[in-house]
Design an enzyme around this catalytic site. Structure first.
Site, PDB file in Angstrom:
ATOM      1  N   ASP A  84       6.414   3.710   6.527  1.00  0.00           N
ATOM      2  CA  ASP A  84       5.722   4.117   5.554  1.00  0.00           C
ATOM      3  C   ASP A  84       6.363   3.342   4.465  1.00  0.00           C
ATOM      4  O   ASP A  84       7.453   3.281   4.138  1.00  0.00           O
ATOM      5  CB  ASP A  84       6.425   5.664   4.629  1.00  0.00           C
ATOM      6  N   HIS A  85       5.558   2.352   3.928  1.00  0.00           N
ATOM      7  CA  HIS A  85       6.072   1.093   3.232  1.00  0.00           C
ATOM      8  C   HIS A  85       6.815   1.385   1.962  1.00  0.00           C
ATOM      9  O   HIS A  85       7.511   0.825   1.413  1.00  0.00           O
ATOM     10  CB  HIS A  85       5.064   0.107   2.876  1.00  0.00           C
ATOM     11  N   HIS A 143       3.501   9.388   1.222  1.00  0.00           N
ATOM     12  CA  HIS A 143       4.399   8.590   0.353  1.00  0.00           C
ATOM     13  C   HIS A 143       4.985   9.678  -0.591  1.00  0.00           C
ATOM     14  O   HIS A 143       6.317   9.669  -0.657  1.00  0.00           O
ATOM     15  CB  HIS A 143       3.745   7.876  -0.520  1.00  0.00           C
TER      16      HIS A 143
END
Lengths: 509, 353
Positions: free
Chosen positions: A199-200, A262
């Site tokens: 999950d960047h 996110h």
């Protein structure tokens, strides 16, 4: 790799270095590869952070030579890289570590050819059998590719001939059942420690700094609970619409595209208890506990706690833009939300009764992501009304201008007692005159180092889905006319304001 | 904004009374920060205080270094230039840069000029100018080491000291200071980072091999201290203990397993610093070389040859010596570093201390 620590690393800037490896990049012709992954790998190599014995093998279905792939990646680095190559020699040194392998993902024979190519790379580049497989492909290929890799003995729990890790991009399933199916499939081939769900957002500097702020400073943690915090707002606002992702987005929506992953991760980091050690397992344990504390909602609870909406035709930055259902790929009668706001609480001692307000939407006035901690007002008002907003708010800006600010009130100079809201501000860009690494740089390096602290664990994914599924089920029962509208360029539907308790309002960003 | 503030923010030195520096700075900053509150965006920022003591003759290079440091590390920089005079003068100016988002971030520089008599009273001059609550660093650029009285008075009130062994007229004395004061570091240590990184890269994933080394050679030209510091680091990281001085350049050491080892310092003519380091293992019949090729002195070439294990040649870019970068590297690292302490103590022994 042996377990003896390298004595020469002690005291160096990098206390650890990744072992030699091949980065096997499935989806090598895709957008993510060009925009993020190869520029990040280039930056790691350029900064001396990648292993010295390192190779990037692009894998995709399209026929292409090594040289063609290198040329495309050169263009990608020129366009999207943080640093460009200083000269041809510098690029050439990197390009020699780039290769391409044609692979029809659904053909088992193709994986034998891949295996052979990898053995050749081990021999020529000293990569010692270590492999990091990155699946930058559509999720429907995850199971097929990993099964084929396993059948070709390219992955497996046995890592005697070199370590094997697999990085997968979200979405990790489309609901709890599919996520459990995917996890079950992966666990049939690999151990959880070999699976890196990326999950960047977790690679962003401020997200990591959130833990430093909380657990590296003594002043905040005593205040970090229901006794002092009135509410928390987490906002992920986007100016972009759905672009060319219409069909995908119409099947997904804001809730699954952003909230389940996110925003749930941001929530977990804000709300988690202090970990017992600064190790991946301990940190992920505490995050998982937060997500487990999210109850599944009934349809009635969803109706009172969630607002969904679609953007309608309007103007953003002077440009008139179509409404959501006018976008290509979106059904005219779509019930997919492009905006979602919710009020949730966590059933824990620390947070009982503290509302967490989450909002995310597309085509909002600004692109900004932040977490705002609003503290209680003083118990007694001794002063005249404040000029501007009163109250103390600690804001962690995640993008675009990463930093932290604290709002408080101060007396305006003069003979009269007038209070004004002021702000103490810390900006990464101004305090540290160095560019933060891109989120992918940090995360790819961590994956090579075998550090999965910033990656999402199976139980975190499952808990987030359990909650989001209940919200989706509740929304599905609502009549069509509960889908609110908001004009492009506005901060969302008016109905979202009603979610907030008491005097609280959505922050003006 | 008034004219003095505009000049100050533009980097023009404003002469000030040395006894009223903070008061003048407050007055100069006030219009800028007031306008900042209105949205024009000037922020006075100090991540730390950097106190620089240098000879007047070195004013230009020192100023260039300070400018480079200020651009990357907004701070209060106090420069004391020692020249042939018997009074103290002071000037102040701001160093500004644009931050992402367009706001202007500024640090400030205070330049004091005095003579040897004032240099002897340095703590009294400098201490009132240290900012509270932020890191205070002393960079001693003079070739003479600071007097014991200065060390005693100033170092306890700063967080770290930086000196340059390469510029020292008495390296042995400076090494003594470094070994007794763990918070003082040689700038050369930070300039050798790439050499240390290069050596470390040999043994990533093969760390057990390092314990089998029994000989270290460092080839350098110019000041002995650079070679001794690198050799001292190598021996220290390998856990070797000094045993016997065979000659000025050849010393015997004892490995952790009690076996003998040796360190050789090879001197070449010239003044270009480090040229090579070679680690050898008679047990493995091999050597691991980091060399700065004559034809490409801006890089390091890594080659390893041994009976059972070899490694492809590698190359690292070697940044040119840069004092500002060394200071910035120091500011970004913990004040006390055990590896550096060990290396410094071993270097002192290698040089006969």
């Amino acid at each position: 790799m042996n377990d003896v620590p390298n004595p020469f690393r002690d005291g160096l800037t990098r206390s650890d270095a990744p072992a030699p490896c091949v980065f096997v990049l499935f989806g090598a012709t895709g957008d993510l590869t060009a925009r993020k992954l190869v520029p990040a790998l280039w930056q790691l190599v350029r900064g001396g952070l990648a292993p010295k014995q390192f190779f990037v093998l692009g894998v995709a279905r399209r026929a292409k030579s090594d040289d063609e792939f290198r040329a495309e990646m050169r263009a990608a680095v020129d366009k999207f890289g943080r640093d460009r190559p200083a000269d041809e020699a510098e690029w050439e040194a990197f390009a020699q570590r780039l290769g391409y392998c044609v692979c029809e993902f659904t053909q088992p024979a193709a994986y034998q050819a891949l295996a052979q190519r990898l053995r050749g790379i081990d021999a020529s580049h000293g990569t010692a059998g270590n492999r990091l497989y990155y699946l930058a492909v559509a999720p429907e290929f995850f199971e097929g590719i990993t099964s084929s890799l396993h059948e070709a003995e390219l992955i497996g729990p046995d890592q005697a001939g070199g370590w094997r890790r697999v990085v997968i991009e979200k979405p990790f399933g489309t609901d709890l059942a599919s996520a459990a199916r995917l996890s079950g499939h992966l666990h049939g081939l690999l151990t959880e420690d070999q699976i890196y769900r990326i999950d960047h957002y977790l690679g962003k500097e401020t997200v990591q700094n959130l833990l430093t702020l909380r657990f590296g400073n003594a002043i905040f943690e005593p205040l970090w609970n229901r006794n002092h915090i009135e509410h928390v707002q987490i906002t992920v606002a986007e100016t972009e619409g759905i672009g060319r992702r219409g069909e995908f987005y119409d099947q997904t929506g804001a809730l699954r595209d952003m909230v389940q992953n996110h925003m749930m991760q941001l929530l977990a980091l804000v709300a988690m208890e202090p970990p017992v050690t600064w190790e991946a397992g301990a940190i992920r344990d505490e995050k998982a506990k937060v997500l487990r504390a999210l109850p599944a909602w009934t349809p009635a609870q969803v109706a009172s706690r969630v607002v969904r909406a679609q953007y309608t035709r309007g103007t953003l930055a002077g440009v008139e833009m179509p409404g959501f259902t006018e976008e290509a790929g979106i059904a005219p009668d779509s019930l997919t939300e492009s905006y979602v706001a919710m009020r949730l609480t966590l059933d824990t001692w620390r947070w009982s009764g503290v509302p967490f307000y989450l909002r995310h939407g597309k085509r909002l006035p600004k692109r900004t992501t932040e977490i705002a901690i609003a503290f209680h007002q003083p118990p007694l008002s001794l002063f005249p009304p404040t000029v501007g907003r009163s109250g103390n708010t600690l804001v962690m800006r995640i993008q675009p201008d990463e930093g932290i600010s604290l709002n408080f009130v101060a007396k305006v100079p003069g003979t009269r007692l007038t209070l004004q809201a002021v702000k103490m501000d810390f900006g990464y860009g101004s305090s540290f005159a160095q560019t933060s690494p891109e989120a992918y740089e940090r995360l790819l390096l961590d994956a090579m180092l075998g550090d999965n602290t910033l990656f999402t664990r199976e139980d975190e994914v499952a808990s987030a889905w359990r909650f989001v599924d209940s919200v989706r089920a509740g929304l599905a029962e609502q009549p069509r006319d509960t889908m609110a509208g908001y004009a492009v360029g506005s901060w969302g539907p008016a109905a979202a304001d009603a979610l907030l308790d008491g005097d609280a309002t959505w922050r003006r960003l | 904004m008034d004219a003095p503030t505009t000049a100050f923010l533009g980097g023009m030195p404003i002469e000030v009374d040395p006894t009223a520096i903070d008061r003048v700075l407050t007055a100069l900053w006030k219009p800028a920060t007031e306008e900042a509150a209105d949205g024009t965006g000037t922020t006075r920022l100090a991540l730390g205080t950097l106190v620089v003591v240098a000879d007047e003759a070195r004013a230009a290079p020192v100023e260039a270094v300070c400018q480079a440091v200020a651009a990357a590390y907004p701070s209060r920089i106090v420069v004391f230039l020692v020249g042939a005079r018997d009074d103290v003068s002071a000037a102040v100016f701001a160093t500004c840069r644009r931050a992402p988002g367009g706001s202007q971030v500024c640090g400030e520089t205070i330049v004091l000029r005095g003579g040897e008599r004032q240099a002897a009273q340095l703590p009294g001059l400098v201490l009132p100018l240290l900012l509270p609550d932020v890191l205070a660093t002393l960079w001693w650029d003079r070739s003479e080491p600071p007097a014991p009285a200065t060390v005693e008075a100033l170092l306890p009130l700063t967080d770290r000291g930086l000196i340059s062994l390469a510029r020292a007229t008495d390296p042995a004395c400076c090494l003594g200071l470094l070994t007794t004061q763990p918070r003082v570091a040689d700038l050369g240590w930070f300039e050798q980072h790439t050499w240390r990184e290069a050596v470390a890269q040999f043994f990533d994933g093969e760390a057990g091999v390092a314990a089998r080394m029994d000989r270290v050679e460092v080839v350098s030209s110019g000041a002995d201290t650079a070679g001794a510091l690198l050799a001292g680091w190598l021996a220290g990281q390998l856990g070797w203990e000094p045993a016997e001085r065979r000659s000025e350049r050849h010393t015997r050491w004892r490995r952790t397993d009690g076996e003998a080892a040796s360190v050789l310092l090879t001197r070449l003519p010239g003044d270009e610093g480090l040229w090579a380091t070679i680690l050898s293992s008679s047990e493995l019949a091999g050597d691991w070389r980091v060399e700065r090729p004559r034809e490409a002195p801006g890089s390091l070439r890594l080659t390893a040859h041994c009976r059972d294990w070899c490694q492809m040649p590698g190359r690292l870019l070697l940044p040119p010596p840069d004092t500002a970068q060394a200071i910035l590297a120091a500011l970004g690292r913990p004040v006390v570093n055990e590896s550096r302490q060990r290396a410094t103590a071993h270097a002192a022994w290698l040089l006969g201390g």
